[in-house]
Write a protein that holds these residues in place. Structure first.
Motif, short mmCIF file in Angstrom:
data_model
loop_
_atom_site.label_atom_id
_atom_site.label_comp_id
_atom_site.label_asym_id
_atom_site.label_seq_id
_atom_site.Cartn_x
_atom_site.Cartn_y
_atom_site.Cartn_z
N ILE A 85 0.86 -1.18 0.00
CA ILE A 85 0.00 0.00 0.00
C ILE A 85 0.90 1.24 0.00
O ILE A 85 1.76 1.40 0.87
N THR A 86 0.71 2.12 -0.98
CA THR A 86 1.55 3.31 -1.10
C THR A 86 0.70 4.58 -1.12
O THR A 86 -0.53 4.53 -1.26
N ASP A 87 1.36 5.71 -0.97
CA ASP A 87 0.67 7.01 -1.02
C ASP A 87 0.26 7.34 -2.46
O ASP A 87 0.97 6.99 -3.41
N TYR A 88 -0.86 8.01 -2.60
CA TYR A 88 -1.32 8.46 -3.91
C TYR A 88 -1.21 9.98 -3.96
O TYR A 88 -1.78 10.69 -3.11
N ASP A 89 -0.46 10.51 -4.94
CA ASP A 89 -0.24 11.95 -5.02
C ASP A 89 -0.84 12.56 -6.28
O ASP A 89 -0.46 13.65 -6.71
N GLY A 90 -1.79 11.87 -6.90
CA GLY A 90 -2.44 12.41 -8.08
C GLY A 90 -2.01 11.75 -9.38
O GLY A 90 -2.66 11.93 -10.41
N SER A 91 -0.93 11.02 -9.37
CA SER A 91 -0.47 10.31 -10.56
C SER A 91 -0.06 8.89 -10.17
O SER A 91 0.29 8.63 -9.02
N ILE A 92 -0.12 7.99 -11.14
CA ILE A 92 0.22 6.58 -10.88
C ILE A 92 1.35 6.17 -11.80
O ILE A 92 1.24 6.23 -13.03
N GLU A 93 2.46 5.78 -11.22
CA GLU A 93 3.61 5.31 -11.98
C GLU A 93 3.45 3.82 -12.29
O GLU A 93 2.73 3.09 -11.61
N ASP A 94 4.15 3.39 -13.34
CA ASP A 94 4.10 1.98 -13.70
C ASP A 94 4.59 1.09 -12.57
O ASP A 94 4.15 -0.06 -12.42
N ALA A 126 3.90 1.24 -9.64
CA ALA A 126 2.88 1.03 -8.61
C ALA A 126 2.17 -0.30 -8.79
O ALA A 126 1.48 -0.78 -7.87
N TYR A 127 2.32 -0.87 -9.99
CA TYR A 127 1.65 -2.15 -10.26
C TYR A 127 2.59 -3.31 -9.96
O TYR A 127 3.69 -3.39 -10.51
#
Length: 292
Positions: free
Chosen positions: A64-73, A75-76
C-alpha cells in the motif's frame, strides 16, 4: 435353492462388496474424528498413493503506497503467489479374515460392525497425528512452557481461555465473517471447563452452529474433547485455532475382498493414505498446563 434362501444369501454376501466397506468406513470416520472438524481440505485434489503431493497456493501480500495524483508503472505489482507442498506421507492399512461359514450365516450387520472397528482405529490414528500439530504453534501464541506449565483450576481456567482466544485475535487469525475458532481439550481439562460458570453448554446455545461433537462454548470458541490428547509427563496441552491453520488430505484408496488360498474364506482389507501441513501457524495457539 429357494427364493427366500437366495435372497438371504444375496443379503449376506452384499456385506462383502468393497464399495460398501469403503463408503461405511469413510462415513463413520468423518462423523467421529474430532480433529477432522478443525482442519481444512481446500487443496485435497486427487490422491492415489503415498508419496503424492498436494500443491497449496495462497495470495501474496500487496504493498500500500501514497497516492499523489499520478500513478507510476512501478505502482503495479506482479503477484507471485507463495506455494507450499503437502506430501501424503502416511499410509495405514487394516485387514481381516472371514471364513465362508461365518459369511454365509451373516447379514449386513457384519459390515456395520467391522467397518466401525476399522473406522475407530483410523480415527484414533488420524486424530493423534493431527493433534501432534500443536508442535507448530509459534512461541508468541503459547501460554506456559514445558518447564513452567500453567497450573489450571476451575477458578482460573476461563481467564486462560480468554487469553488463548486473544492470542488468535492478536495474530489476525480470527475476525468478522470468519468461522468461530475451536479449542480441543483432554477429558481431564473438560472436568475443569464444566465447572467454570462462564462455560456455555451446547444445550444453552439455541440456534448457534457448533462443530459436530462440540460440548459447548467458552471464550467464543467451540469446545471439543479428544481422548487422544493424552498428557505427556503430566503436562496437558490445550489447542485452539481456526480451520485455516492446518490443511489435511486423505483418501481411502483401496478396499478389496480377495480369496484366501490357505482356507475357505475371504480376506477383506483396506488402505488409507493421508498427510497434513500447518499452512498458517499464527492461526494456532496453545496452553501447556497441569491440573491442580
Amino acid at each position: 435353492m429357494s427364493t427366500s434362501n437366495a435372497q438371504a444369501g444375496s443379503k449376506a454376501y452384499a456385506a462383502f462388496i468393497p464399495e460398501l466397506w469403503s463408503t461405511k468406513i469413510v462415513e463413520l470416520l468423518h462423523k467421529n474424528c474430532v480433529m477432522l472438524q478443525c482442519v481444512n481440505r481446500n487443496y485435497e485434489g486427487e490422491i492415489r498413493q503415498k508419496g503424492d503431493t498436494v500443491h497449496i497456493r495462497s495470495f501474496s501480500t500487496m504493498t500500500i503506497t501514497d497516492y499523489d495524483g499520478s500513478i507510476e508503472d512501478t505502482a503495479y505489482e506482479t503477484p507471485t503467489p507463495p506455494e507450499q507442498e503437502l506430501v501424503i506421507d502416511q499410509a495405514k492399512m487394516w485387514g481381516l479374515k472371514i471364513d465362508d461359514i461365518t459369511k454365509a450365516q451373516s447379514d449386513i450387520n457384519i459390515l456395520t460392525g467391522y467397518a466401525k472397528e476399522a473406522a475407530d482405529g483410523l480415527r484414533t490414528t488420524i486424530d493423534t497425528f493431527l493433534l501432534a500439530k500443536h508442535s507448530d504453534v509459534p512461541a508468541d501464541n503459547t501460554i506456559g512452557t514445558v518447564s513452567a506449565p500453567i497450573a489450571l483450576t476451575k477458578d482460573n481456567i476461563y481467564g486462560y481461555m480468554v487469553d488463548l482466544a486473544a492470542k488468535l485475535e492478536d495474530a489476525n487469525a480470527v475476525g468478522e465473517g470468519m468461522k468461530k475458532p475451536f479449542v480441543v481439550i483432554n477429558p481431564k481439562i473438560k472436568a475443569l471447563v464444566l465447572k467454570s460458570p462462564e462455560f456455555i453448554h451446547a444445550t444453552a446455545l439455541g440456534d448457534n452452529v457448533l462443530r459436530k461433537g462440540a460440548i459447548g462454548e467458552i471464550a467464543g470458541m467451540d469446545v471439543l474433547v479428544s481422548t487422544n490428547f493424552v498428557a505427556v509427563s503430566s503436562k496437558y496441552y490445550i489447542l485452539a485455532g481456526t480451520n485455516e491453520a492446518i490443511t489435511f488430505a486423505e483418501q481411502l484408496t483401496k478396499t478389496e475382498t480377495v480369496k484366501d488360498k490357505s482356507f475357505f474364506g475371504d480376506l477383506v482389507r483396506g488402505l488409507a493414505v493421508y498427510g497434513a501441513k500447518t499452512v498458517q501457524a499464527n492461526a494456532l495457539a496453545k496452553i501447556i498446563a497441569t491440573v491442580a
